[in-house]
Design a protein around this motif. Structure first.
Motif, short mmCIF file in Angstrom:
data_model
loop_
_atom_site.label_atom_id
_atom_site.label_comp_id
_atom_site.label_asym_id
_atom_site.label_seq_id
_atom_site.Cartn_x
_atom_site.Cartn_y
_atom_site.Cartn_z
N ALA A 1 0.83 -1.21 0.00
CA ALA A 1 0.00 0.00 0.00
C ALA A 1 0.87 1.26 0.00
O ALA A 1 0.58 2.22 -0.74
N LEU A 2 1.92 1.26 0.81
CA LEU A 2 2.80 2.43 0.85
C LEU A 2 3.54 2.61 -0.48
O LEU A 2 3.73 3.73 -0.94
N THR A 3 3.95 1.51 -1.07
CA THR A 3 4.67 1.58 -2.34
C THR A 3 3.76 2.07 -3.46
O THR A 3 4.16 2.91 -4.27
N GLU A 4 2.53 1.54 -3.51
CA GLU A 4 1.59 1.93 -4.55
C GLU A 4 1.14 3.38 -4.43
O GLU A 4 0.89 4.04 -5.43
N SER A 5 1.04 3.87 -3.22
CA SER A 5 0.57 5.24 -3.02
C SER A 5 1.59 6.26 -3.51
O SER A 5 1.24 7.39 -3.84
#
Length: 81
Positions: A42-46
């Protein structure tokens, strides 16, 4: 001169757990590992994720993987070859 052996503190505490407790611990470790995987994704995609925070989560995930492997090794009986 006096020689003495120095052992880590953890070496002095031996905790015996039964198979049921090991399996419960294994399930918790795997659950936390999956949660960390989702958080990292989630952090990477955001794109707005802090790289330091992502690196810390990845290190924690690797430690969990090591703990999972060690716990699984305790559950599998040694085979005498």
């Amino acid at each position: 001169m006096v020689l003495c052996s120095i052992r880590p503190i953890w070496a002095e505490k031996v905790v015996l757990v039964n198979e049921q407790e090991l399996r419960k611990m294994l399930a918790l470790l795997k659950s936390e590992h999956r949660d960390l995987d989702a958080a990292i994704a989630a952090l990477t995609e955001s794109g707005s994720g802090d790289q330091l925070q992502i690196a810390r989560l990845k290190k924690r995930k690797l430690r969990l993987k090591d703990q999972i492997s060690a716990t699984e090794d305790q559950l599998v009986p040694d085979i005498i070859a």
